[in-house]
Design a protein around this motif. Structure first.
Motif, short mmCIF file in Angstrom:
data_model
loop_
_atom_site.label_atom_id
_atom_site.label_comp_id
_atom_site.label_asym_id
_atom_site.label_seq_id
_atom_site.Cartn_x
_atom_site.Cartn_y
_atom_site.Cartn_z
N GLU A 37 8.49 25.71 -50.63
CA GLU A 37 8.77 24.59 -49.71
C GLU A 37 8.65 23.23 -50.39
O GLU A 37 8.38 22.22 -49.75
CB GLU A 37 7.85 24.65 -48.48
CG GLU A 37 8.09 25.94 -47.68
CD GLU A 37 7.31 26.00 -46.39
OE1 GLU A 37 7.79 25.37 -45.43
OE2 GLU A 37 6.26 26.66 -46.35
N ILE A 40 11.25 23.85 -55.63
CA ILE A 40 11.03 24.30 -57.00
C ILE A 40 11.51 25.74 -57.25
O ILE A 40 12.06 26.04 -58.29
CB ILE A 40 9.53 24.17 -57.37
CG1 ILE A 40 9.14 22.70 -57.36
CG2 ILE A 40 9.24 24.79 -58.74
CD1 ILE A 40 7.65 22.46 -57.32
N CYS A 41 11.33 26.62 -56.26
CA CYS A 41 11.53 28.06 -56.54
C CYS A 41 12.95 28.56 -56.30
O CYS A 41 13.35 29.57 -56.87
CB CYS A 41 10.55 28.87 -55.70
SG CYS A 41 10.93 28.90 -53.94
N CYS A 44 15.01 29.27 -50.90
CA CYS A 44 15.69 28.81 -49.68
C CYS A 44 17.12 28.33 -49.94
O CYS A 44 17.73 27.72 -49.06
CB CYS A 44 14.90 27.66 -49.07
SG CYS A 44 14.92 26.22 -50.16
FE1 FES Z 1 11.19 26.90 -52.86
FE2 FES Z 1 12.91 25.84 -51.10
S1 FES Z 1 11.36 27.29 -50.73
S2 FES Z 1 12.93 25.64 -53.24
#
Ligand code: FES
Length: 85
Positions: A37, A40-41, A44
């Motif tokens: 959230e 970074i990852c 989403c």
């Molecule tokens: Fe990690 Fe959106 S949940 S980039």
């Protein structure tokens, strides 16, 4: 504020000023899996079909930014974003 249309679900939501797109979609029953959230990852990330995004993530490459969006943190410059959900 702006609106997001989840094209496959046929759901259109208003996104509040302090609200992530993921929260607005969840309110309307469209669940997006999130992890960090914080942009970074990439969990989403979805395909962007229409609209002018205001990317706030640090995950997507410049190329990917033309047709993808990280929904946990990004915003819109246009009144409507259409995403492939
Ligand atoms: Fe990690 Fe959106 S949940 S980039």
């Amino acid at each position: 504020t702006f609106e997001v249309l989840a094209a496959k679900a046929g759901v259109r939501v208003q996104v509040g000023a302090d609200e992530p797109i993921t929260t607005a979609l969840a309110r309307a029953g469209v669940k997006v899996t999130v992890s960090c959230e914080q942009g970074i990852c990439g969990t989403c990330v979805v395909d962007l079909l229409e609209g002018d995004p205001d990317h706030r993530d640090e995950y997507l490459t410049e190329d990917e930014r033309t047709d993808q969006i990280a929904l946990c943190c990004s915003r819109a410059k246009s009144p409507l974003l259409v995403v492939d959900l």
